[in-house]
Design a protein around this motif. Structure first.
Motif, mmCIF file in Angstrom:
data_model
loop_
_atom_site.group_PDB
_atom_site.id
_atom_site.type_symbol
_atom_site.label_atom_id
_atom_site.label_comp_id
_atom_site.label_asym_id
_atom_site.label_seq_id
_atom_site.Cartn_x
_atom_site.Cartn_y
_atom_site.Cartn_z
ATOM 1 N N LYS A 150 -48.953 17.349 -34.093
ATOM 2 C CA LYS A 150 -48.338 17.729 -34.836
ATOM 3 C C LYS A 150 -46.433 18.345 -33.921
ATOM 4 C CE LYS A 150 -51.680 19.773 -37.821
ATOM 5 N NZ LYS A 150 -52.683 21.078 -38.333
ATOM 6 N N LEU A 151 -46.808 18.638 -32.723
ATOM 7 C CA LEU A 151 -45.607 18.710 -32.199
ATOM 8 C C LEU A 151 -44.559 17.871 -32.178
ATOM 9 C CD1 LEU A 151 -44.052 21.048 -30.630
ATOM 10 C CD2 LEU A 151 -45.646 20.802 -28.029
ATOM 11 N N ILE A 152 -45.411 16.786 -31.627
ATOM 12 C CA ILE A 152 -44.346 15.793 -31.570
ATOM 13 C C ILE A 152 -43.810 14.668 -32.860
ATOM 14 C CG2 ILE A 152 -44.570 12.659 -31.367
ATOM 15 C CD1 ILE A 152 -47.346 13.593 -29.394
ATOM 16 N N ILE A 153 -44.838 15.068 -34.132
ATOM 17 C CA ILE A 153 -44.545 14.860 -35.723
ATOM 18 C C ILE A 153 -42.716 15.624 -35.898
ATOM 19 C CG2 ILE A 153 -44.164 15.438 -37.715
ATOM 20 C CD1 ILE A 153 -47.474 14.114 -37.476
ATOM 21 N N SER A 154 -43.119 17.662 -35.540
ATOM 22 C CA SER A 154 -41.648 18.286 -35.717
ATOM 23 C C SER A 154 -41.090 17.496 -34.360
ATOM 24 C CB SER A 154 -42.505 19.389 -35.203
ATOM 25 O OG SER A 154 -42.137 19.558 -33.175
ATOM 26 N N LEU A 155 -40.744 17.293 -33.508
ATOM 27 C CA LEU A 155 -39.985 16.484 -32.425
ATOM 28 C C LEU A 155 -38.942 15.345 -33.095
ATOM 29 C CD1 LEU A 155 -40.774 16.269 -28.782
ATOM 30 C CD2 LEU A 155 -39.337 17.922 -29.914
ATOM 31 N N ARG A 156 -39.849 14.691 -34.040
ATOM 32 C CA ARG A 156 -38.859 13.207 -34.603
ATOM 33 C C ARG A 156 -38.665 13.573 -35.859
ATOM 34 N NH1 ARG A 156 -41.657 8.504 -31.755
ATOM 35 N NH2 ARG A 156 -43.910 8.981 -31.357
ATOM 36 N N THR A 157 -39.217 15.047 -36.242
ATOM 37 C CA THR A 157 -38.899 14.794 -38.437
ATOM 38 C C THR A 157 -37.630 15.915 -37.813
ATOM 39 O OG1 THR A 157 -40.657 16.598 -38.370
ATOM 40 C CG2 THR A 157 -40.705 14.246 -39.079
ATOM 41 N N ALA A 158 -37.032 16.618 -36.514
ATOM 42 C CA ALA A 158 -36.334 17.945 -36.611
ATOM 43 C C ALA A 158 -35.011 17.030 -37.046
ATOM 44 C CB ALA A 158 -36.721 17.883 -34.537
ATOM 45 N N TYR A 159 -34.158 17.976 -37.151
ATOM 46 C CA TYR A 159 -32.968 17.544 -38.396
ATOM 47 C C TYR A 159 -32.141 18.921 -38.128
ATOM 48 C CZ TYR A 159 -29.029 16.296 -40.619
ATOM 49 O OH TYR A 159 -27.866 16.267 -41.243
ATOM 50 N N ALA A 160 -31.210 18.758 -37.013
ATOM 51 C CA ALA A 160 -29.601 20.168 -36.866
ATOM 52 C C ALA A 160 -28.523 19.323 -37.094
ATOM 53 C CB ALA A 160 -29.837 19.908 -35.480
ATOM 54 N N LYS A 161 -27.916 20.633 -37.455
ATOM 55 C CA LYS A 161 -26.874 20.336 -38.307
ATOM 56 C C LYS A 161 -26.114 21.464 -37.258
ATOM 57 C CE LYS A 161 -23.548 19.766 -41.960
ATOM 58 N NZ LYS A 161 -22.847 20.009 -43.067
ATOM 59 N N GLU A 162 -24.931 20.910 -36.633
ATOM 60 C CA GLU A 162 -23.536 22.187 -35.451
ATOM 61 C C GLU A 162 -25.416 22.867 -35.247
ATOM 62 O OE1 GLU A 162 -21.154 23.966 -37.527
ATOM 63 O OE2 GLU A 162 -20.330 22.018 -38.825
ATOM 64 N N LEU A 163 -25.927 22.609 -34.118
ATOM 65 C CA LEU A 163 -27.181 22.709 -33.407
ATOM 66 C C LEU A 163 -28.010 23.797 -34.176
ATOM 67 C CD1 LEU A 163 -26.000 22.899 -30.049
ATOM 68 C CD2 LEU A 163 -27.313 21.538 -30.896
ATOM 69 N N SER A 164 -27.746 23.770 -35.557
ATOM 70 C CA SER A 164 -29.540 25.171 -35.889
ATOM 71 C C SER A 164 -29.879 23.918 -36.514
ATOM 72 C CB SER A 164 -28.491 25.544 -37.091
ATOM 73 O OG SER A 164 -27.437 26.732 -36.535
ATOM 74 N N LEU A 165 -31.063 24.023 -36.421
ATOM 75 C CA LEU A 165 -32.526 23.858 -37.287
ATOM 76 C C LEU A 165 -32.232 23.373 -38.776
ATOM 77 C CD1 LEU A 165 -34.944 21.175 -35.919
ATOM 78 C CD2 LEU A 165 -36.217 23.726 -36.147
ATOM 79 N N ASP A 166 -32.701 22.247 -39.079
ATOM 80 C CA ASP A 166 -32.970 22.460 -41.089
ATOM 81 C C ASP A 166 -34.028 22.502 -41.133
ATOM 82 O OD1 ASP A 166 -33.176 21.449 -43.240
ATOM 83 O OD2 ASP A 166 -31.881 21.101 -43.905
ATOM 84 N N LYS A 167 -34.907 23.600 -41.395
ATOM 85 C CA LYS A 167 -36.316 23.820 -41.085
ATOM 86 C C LYS A 167 -36.951 23.426 -42.501
ATOM 87 C CE LYS A 167 -36.706 27.488 -38.813
ATOM 88 N NZ LYS A 167 -37.390 28.565 -37.812
ATOM 89 N N GLU A 168 -35.759 23.154 -43.979
ATOM 90 C CA GLU A 168 -36.604 22.546 -44.924
ATOM 91 C C GLU A 168 -37.071 20.700 -45.312
ATOM 92 O OE1 GLU A 168 -37.536 23.869 -47.877
ATOM 93 O OE2 GLU A 168 -37.444 25.571 -46.284
#
Length: 181
Positions: A150-168
């Protein structure tokens, strides 16, 4: 991320040492989110690495259960610090009571020299924490054994804009936040 996981497989069989620094990131859940907990250990083998040793999320967990789980880490391992999102003062205070620490804390002055339970102000620190995590992954300083899927998936799907994580857009974002801590 593939290299971080590959390294995780190389390091996973090294036993947890009592003499190394361990940090537990705690992202307490609210009504709509889960509580994420990630424990990392700083190991010095041939080179310095931070290895993920524990990773779990809890849906609508009893805060006393979480406090007991963290206390169990304290009983089992030496040199453990707990970095927690300071926005949930109730659970921070619950942990502070469990660890016999003063309740008159301020996340602006929190530090490991004076406390074991360290509240972190996500509102002001989130961009810096994301930047640090990115550097740790890019430089292969962080290693994650493949069982922490699950942690690996979170890294693979992490998306940020201007260093703010898009939690959606980020899967398992509570684990991601616990890792950032």
């Amino acid at each position: 991320i593939d290299e971080v996981v590959k390294l995780g497989q190389q390091y996973k069989d090294i036993a947890i040492s009592q003499y190394t620094l361990k940090c537990v990131g705690i992202d307490p859940g609210f009504s709509s989110s889960k509580t994420g907990i990630v424990m990392c250990e700083h190991i010095k083998d041939k080179e310095d690495k931070i290895i993920v040793r524990y990773c779990e999320e809890f849906d609508k967990a009893d805060p006393n259960y979480i406090a007991d789980l963290l206390w169990d880490f304290h009983l089992k391992y030496m040199n453990v610090y707990y970095l927690i999102d300071g926005s949930n003062r109730a659970i921070v205070n619950l942990l502070k009571i469990k660890f016999n620490e003063p309740l008159n804390w301020d996340s602006k002055t929190a530090n490991p020299n004076s406390m074991t339970v360290i509240p972190v102000n996500f509102a002001t620190e989130h961009k810096q924490m994301l930047s640090h995590l990115h550097q740790m992954v890019a430089q292969k300083y962080l290693v994650i054994p493949e069982e922490h899927e699950k942690l690996i998936i979170s890294l693979r799907t992490a998306y940020a804009k201007e260093l703010s994580l898009d939690k959606e857009q980020t899967s398992y974002n509570d684990l991601f936040d616990a890792l950032r801590l």
